[in-house]
Design an enzyme around this catalytic site. Structure first.
Site, mmCIF file in Angstrom:
data_model
loop_
_atom_site.group_PDB
_atom_site.id
_atom_site.type_symbol
_atom_site.label_atom_id
_atom_site.label_comp_id
_atom_site.label_asym_id
_atom_site.label_seq_id
_atom_site.Cartn_x
_atom_site.Cartn_y
_atom_site.Cartn_z
ATOM 1 N N GLU A 61 25.050 13.972 -0.887
ATOM 2 C CA GLU A 61 23.756 14.151 -0.247
ATOM 3 C C GLU A 61 22.810 14.808 -1.241
ATOM 4 O O GLU A 61 23.116 15.877 -1.781
ATOM 5 C CB GLU A 61 23.841 14.980 1.034
ATOM 6 C CG GLU A 61 22.485 15.094 1.718
ATOM 7 C CD GLU A 61 22.549 15.608 3.150
ATOM 8 O OE1 GLU A 61 21.477 15.933 3.696
ATOM 9 O OE2 GLU A 61 23.662 15.697 3.714
ATOM 10 N N ASP A 113 18.794 20.041 -10.348
ATOM 11 C CA ASP A 113 18.383 18.648 -10.197
ATOM 12 C C ASP A 113 19.609 17.762 -9.949
ATOM 13 O O ASP A 113 20.572 17.783 -10.723
ATOM 14 C CB ASP A 113 17.661 18.226 -11.482
ATOM 15 C CG ASP A 113 16.953 16.890 -11.365
ATOM 16 O OD1 ASP A 113 17.264 16.119 -10.445
ATOM 17 O OD2 ASP A 113 16.089 16.616 -12.213
ATOM 18 N N ASP A 135 10.942 14.920 -0.518
ATOM 19 C CA ASP A 135 9.530 15.264 -0.699
ATOM 20 C C ASP A 135 8.756 13.991 -1.048
ATOM 21 O O ASP A 135 9.086 13.307 -2.022
ATOM 22 C CB ASP A 135 9.398 16.292 -1.833
ATOM 23 C CG ASP A 135 8.020 16.938 -1.885
ATOM 24 O OD1 ASP A 135 7.030 16.242 -1.581
ATOM 25 O OD2 ASP A 135 7.943 18.129 -2.216
ATOM 26 N N ASP A 171 9.820 10.263 7.372
ATOM 27 C CA ASP A 171 8.808 10.138 8.414
ATOM 28 C C ASP A 171 7.446 9.823 7.820
ATOM 29 O O ASP A 171 6.444 9.798 8.535
ATOM 30 C CB ASP A 171 8.724 11.438 9.223
ATOM 31 C CG ASP A 171 8.350 12.626 8.344
ATOM 32 O OD1 ASP A 171 9.042 12.852 7.330
ATOM 33 O OD2 ASP A 171 7.372 13.328 8.652
ATOM 34 N N THR A 209 17.936 16.573 12.489
ATOM 35 C CA THR A 209 17.656 17.799 11.743
ATOM 36 C C THR A 209 16.426 18.465 12.336
ATOM 37 O O THR A 209 15.651 17.842 13.075
ATOM 38 C CB THR A 209 17.383 17.510 10.246
ATOM 39 O OG1 THR A 209 16.135 16.801 10.123
ATOM 40 C CG2 THR A 209 18.496 16.674 9.621
ATOM 41 N N ARG A 210 16.241 19.725 12.015
ATOM 42 C CA ARG A 210 15.067 20.437 12.494
ATOM 43 C C ARG A 210 13.782 19.820 11.948
ATOM 44 O O ARG A 210 12.776 19.738 12.646
ATOM 45 C CB ARG A 210 15.168 21.915 12.107
ATOM 46 C CG ARG A 210 16.142 22.708 12.952
ATOM 47 C CD ARG A 210 16.302 24.126 12.457
ATOM 48 N NE ARG A 210 16.950 24.159 11.144
ATOM 49 C CZ ARG A 210 17.116 25.267 10.435
ATOM 50 N NH1 ARG A 210 16.659 26.422 10.885
ATOM 51 N NH2 ARG A 210 17.735 25.231 9.269
#
Length: 230
Positions: A61, A113, A135, A171, A209-210
């Site tokens: 992940e 990284d 991001d 999103d 997830t939050r």
């Protein structure tokens, strides 16, 4: 990494937010060194050797945030070894606390990284890769920092087994379009969606997830893309 390979560039922003609590700070100095992937030494030919007990395969992940999804997957898949990458100190501290609390022994970590680990991995060693809510770097001058790029897809293609899945969620509709365009253009990957529900609905067993809950509350429905390594 040879001189001919492209120079690494970080895709993340700030490294730390609010000060860590005392126990969190202690874990970053004690537990993290024990679980950290050591990229200064050669990777094992069989990546499963990273873990203290036998596992069937290894998943990664990239940018796991507070670790909610990583921990859920580790609990749900005890026969899988996980490599979690997260440069944000506070997120790493939360994951360490969960690992300690639950006694999970199938997670290795990297706090810089993710490309450093990807370049270190042996060929065809990963069975699945998650890139969840990365991001989006919305300003055009920052697009080069987006993780999804031709260069990073090349690197992932090398370390993913044929048939392995790259699971991407976002999103931000412009980043979803960006990801689809880049993957469509890459010869090593194919988008596996056959119906609209394949990208509108999350994967089976998805814990949420939050961050995702906040995005939905604010009217930004996520997309869930699955790409297959050819």
């Amino acid at each position: 990494m040879t001189d001919e390979q492209p120079r690494r560039s970080a895709f993340f922003g700030r490294r730390q937010g609010r000060p860590l609590r005392e126990h969190q700070a202690d874990l970053t100095g004690t537990l993290l060194p024990r679980l950290a992937v050591d990229t200064a030494v050669p990777a094992p030919d069989d990546l499963r050797a990273l873990f203290p007990r036998p596992v069937d395969e290894v998943w990664m992940e990239i940018g796991f945030g507070g670790g909610e999804h990583l921990m859920h997957q580790a609990r749900s898949n005890p026969a899988v070894g996980f490599i979690g990458c997260e440069p944000f100190v506070n997120g790493m501290a939360k994951a360490l606390a969960s690992i300690e609390r639950d006694g999970i022994d199938t997670i290795r970590l990297h706090d810089r990284d993710a490309v450093e680990v990807i370049d270190w991995l042996p060929d065809a060693s990963l069975s699945r890769v998650y890139l969840l809510y990365p991001d989006p770097w919305p300003k055009k001058r920052h697009w080069k920092r987006r993780f999804v790029s031709a260069d990073r897809l090349d690197r992932l293609a090398r370390v993913m087994k044929p048939g392995a899945e790259l699971r991407f969620a976002s999103d931000i509709d412009t980043y979803v379009d960006w990801a689809l365009n880049h993957v469509h253009a890459h010869p090593a990957f194919a988008w596996s969606a056959e119906t609209a529900d394949d990208w509108r609905k999350p994967w089976a067993g998805w814990p949420g997830t939050r961050y995702e809950a906040k995005a939905i509350r604010e009217g930004r429905p996520p997309a869930y893309l699955t790409f297959r390594r050819l």
